[in-house]
Design an enzyme around this catalytic site. Sequence first.
Site, mmCIF file in Angstrom:
data_model
loop_
_atom_site.group_PDB
_atom_site.id
_atom_site.type_symbol
_atom_site.label_atom_id
_atom_site.label_comp_id
_atom_site.label_asym_id
_atom_site.label_seq_id
_atom_site.Cartn_x
_atom_site.Cartn_y
_atom_site.Cartn_z
ATOM 1 N N ARG A 1 -5.711 0.545 -6.546
ATOM 2 C CA ARG A 1 -4.455 1.141 -6.052
ATOM 3 C C ARG A 1 -4.014 2.295 -6.931
ATOM 4 O O ARG A 1 -3.294 3.186 -6.508
ATOM 5 C CB ARG A 1 -3.319 0.114 -6.063
ATOM 6 C CG ARG A 1 -3.405 -0.939 -4.991
ATOM 7 C CD ARG A 1 -2.066 -1.664 -4.879
ATOM 8 N NE ARG A 1 -2.206 -2.961 -4.252
ATOM 9 C CZ ARG A 1 -2.290 -3.163 -2.944
ATOM 10 N NH1 ARG A 1 -2.260 -2.135 -2.129
ATOM 11 N NH2 ARG A 1 -2.393 -4.379 -2.446
ATOM 12 N N ASP B 1 1.017 3.160 4.580
ATOM 13 C CA ASP B 1 -0.093 3.902 3.987
ATOM 14 C C ASP B 1 -1.070 4.423 5.014
ATOM 15 O O ASP B 1 -1.491 5.568 4.958
ATOM 16 C CB ASP B 1 -0.821 3.019 2.936
ATOM 17 C CG ASP B 1 -1.210 1.642 3.465
ATOM 18 O OD1 ASP B 1 -0.982 1.356 4.664
ATOM 19 O OD2 ASP B 1 -1.737 0.839 2.672
ATOM 20 N N GLY C 1 0.776 -1.249 0.000
ATOM 21 C CA GLY C 1 0.000 0.000 0.000
ATOM 22 C C GLY C 1 0.797 1.284 0.000
ATOM 23 O O GLY C 1 0.279 2.334 -0.369
ATOM 24 N N ASP D 1 -5.765 -0.482 -1.611
ATOM 25 C CA ASP D 1 -6.602 -1.319 -2.467
ATOM 26 C C ASP D 1 -7.788 -1.899 -1.711
ATOM 27 O O ASP D 1 -7.822 -1.905 -0.480
ATOM 28 C CB ASP D 1 -5.807 -2.500 -3.008
ATOM 29 C CG ASP D 1 -5.578 -3.568 -1.952
ATOM 30 O OD1 ASP D 1 -5.131 -3.220 -0.841
ATOM 31 O OD2 ASP D 1 -5.888 -4.737 -2.220
ATOM 32 N N LYS E 1 -6.814 6.710 10.774
ATOM 33 C CA LYS E 1 -8.276 6.623 10.920
ATOM 34 C C LYS E 1 -8.697 6.996 12.331
ATOM 35 O O LYS E 1 -8.081 6.539 13.302
ATOM 36 C CB LYS E 1 -8.744 5.197 10.642
ATOM 37 C CG LYS E 1 -9.101 4.936 9.221
ATOM 38 C CD LYS E 1 -9.830 3.616 9.100
ATOM 39 C CE LYS E 1 -9.661 3.077 7.699
ATOM 40 N NZ LYS E 1 -10.248 1.750 7.534
ATOM 41 N N PHE F 1 -13.586 2.836 4.958
ATOM 42 C CA PHE F 1 -12.592 2.081 4.201
ATOM 43 C C PHE F 1 -12.205 2.882 2.969
ATOM 44 O O PHE F 1 -13.071 3.308 2.197
ATOM 45 C CB PHE F 1 -13.123 0.706 3.793
ATOM 46 C CG PHE F 1 -12.019 -0.201 3.344
ATOM 47 C CD1 PHE F 1 -11.270 -0.908 4.280
ATOM 48 C CD2 PHE F 1 -11.705 -0.320 2.009
ATOM 49 C CE1 PHE F 1 -10.217 -1.729 3.874
ATOM 50 C CE2 PHE F 1 -10.656 -1.134 1.594
ATOM 51 C CZ PHE F 1 -9.918 -1.840 2.532
ATOM 52 N N VAL F 2 -10.894 3.101 2.793
ATOM 53 C CA VAL F 2 -10.437 3.959 1.706
ATOM 54 C C VAL F 2 -9.591 3.196 0.704
ATOM 55 O O VAL F 2 -8.925 2.214 1.051
ATOM 56 C CB VAL F 2 -9.644 5.182 2.240
ATOM 57 C CG1 VAL F 2 -10.562 6.168 2.924
ATOM 58 C CG2 VAL F 2 -8.525 4.753 3.172
ATOM 59 N N ASP G 1 -4.500 2.194 11.116
ATOM 60 C CA ASP G 1 -5.894 1.844 11.393
ATOM 61 C C ASP G 1 -5.952 1.392 12.855
ATOM 62 O O ASP G 1 -6.064 2.226 13.751
ATOM 63 C CB ASP G 1 -6.318 0.768 10.385
ATOM 64 C CG ASP G 1 -7.782 0.396 10.467
ATOM 65 O OD1 ASP G 1 -8.481 0.900 11.357
ATOM 66 O OD2 ASP G 1 -8.252 -0.410 9.657
HETATM 67 P P1 XMP Z 1 -3.607 -1.724 11.097
HETATM 68 O O1 XMP Z 1 -5.000 -2.079 11.591
HETATM 69 O O2 XMP Z 1 -2.617 -2.776 11.466
HETATM 70 O O3 XMP Z 1 -3.781 -1.744 9.544
HETATM 71 O O4 XMP Z 1 -3.212 -0.346 11.508
HETATM 72 C C1 XMP Z 1 -2.803 -1.319 8.741
HETATM 73 C C2 XMP Z 1 -2.947 -1.955 7.391
HETATM 74 O O5 XMP Z 1 -4.303 -2.353 7.113
HETATM 75 C C3 XMP Z 1 -4.667 -1.983 5.837
HETATM 76 N N1 XMP Z 1 -5.814 -1.050 5.921
HETATM 77 C C4 XMP Z 1 -6.468 -0.555 4.881
HETATM 78 N N2 XMP Z 1 -6.286 -0.727 3.559
HETATM 79 N N3 XMP Z 1 -8.075 0.740 3.112
HETATM 80 C C5 XMP Z 1 -7.103 -0.083 2.688
HETATM 81 O O6 XMP Z 1 -6.931 -0.223 1.486
HETATM 82 C C6 XMP Z 1 -8.337 0.964 4.422
HETATM 83 O O7 XMP Z 1 -9.248 1.730 4.758
HETATM 84 C C7 XMP Z 1 -7.486 0.273 5.353
HETATM 85 N N4 XMP Z 1 -7.433 0.264 6.708
HETATM 86 C C8 XMP Z 1 -6.383 -0.559 7.003
HETATM 87 C C9 XMP Z 1 -3.446 -1.335 5.210
HETATM 88 O O8 XMP Z 1 -2.768 -2.303 4.443
HETATM 89 C C10 XMP Z 1 -2.588 -0.931 6.367
HETATM 90 O O9 XMP Z 1 -1.208 -0.962 6.091
#
Ligand code: XMP
Length: 193
Positions: free
Chosen positions: A159, A94, A38, A153, A125, A146-147, A97
């Site tokens: 992407r 990227d 990402g 992606d 987020k 969700f983005v 979350d």
């Molecule tokens: P965590 O929960 O570990 O997540 O902070 C990090 C990874 O989760 C993916 N992620 C997303 N990917 N849209 C996406 O395309 C989203 O809204 C999203 N939220 C989490 C991403 O790979 C990130 O590195």
Amino acid sequence: MRVLLTSEQLSAGIARLAAEVAADVAPGPLTVVGVLTGSIVLVSDLIRRLEGPVRLSMVWASSYRDGATTPGRLDLRLDLLPDLGGHDVLLVDDIFDTGRTLEALMAELRGRDAARVRSLVLLRKAGRAEVAIEPDFVGFDIPDVFVVGYGLDHDGAWRHLPHVAALEPADIHDKRPPHVDPAPIDPDAGPRP
Ligand code: XMP
């Protein structure tokens, strides 16, 4: 899809992030560690804004499975990392979350005798963090949606978008990647025009 951040806003955000990094890191080589997949667009834009010697490496992390939009098990692959001993390191991801990916990767990088490890994310987020750490540099705070786009992606698609967009429920149910011809192939038909 609803555009959350235009390419102009992203570009201004990357310039601001690069200036913040430049003001913070010690003069000398910086090892940028991007998180596949990402962060590829972010990393490529960010490193071209950084001055001074930059060494680039990538790791791989995944916590999403089969198109699901809720986190699953975290898989890490770190075998492409160079020796980090004594180096200034900037981990670039990227999105922050739950924060579990960044937390796990920071622990891995800190265990490799780097002089200093900082972290940078494009997006954070709201109201989702499950860890005590925060990224050192944050491009944009976004709502809990969700983005996709700018490297992010859903199920492998979107992407390539130059902006960041919030995925609507209708987009999630449509699993077709963009630009795919939905017409079935008739094996008895001649070549397509
Ligand atoms: P965590 O929960 O570990 O997540 O902070 C990090 C990874 O989760 C993916 N992620 C997303 N990917 N849209 C996406 O395309 C989203 O809204 C999203 N939220 C989490 C991403 O790979 C990130 O590195």
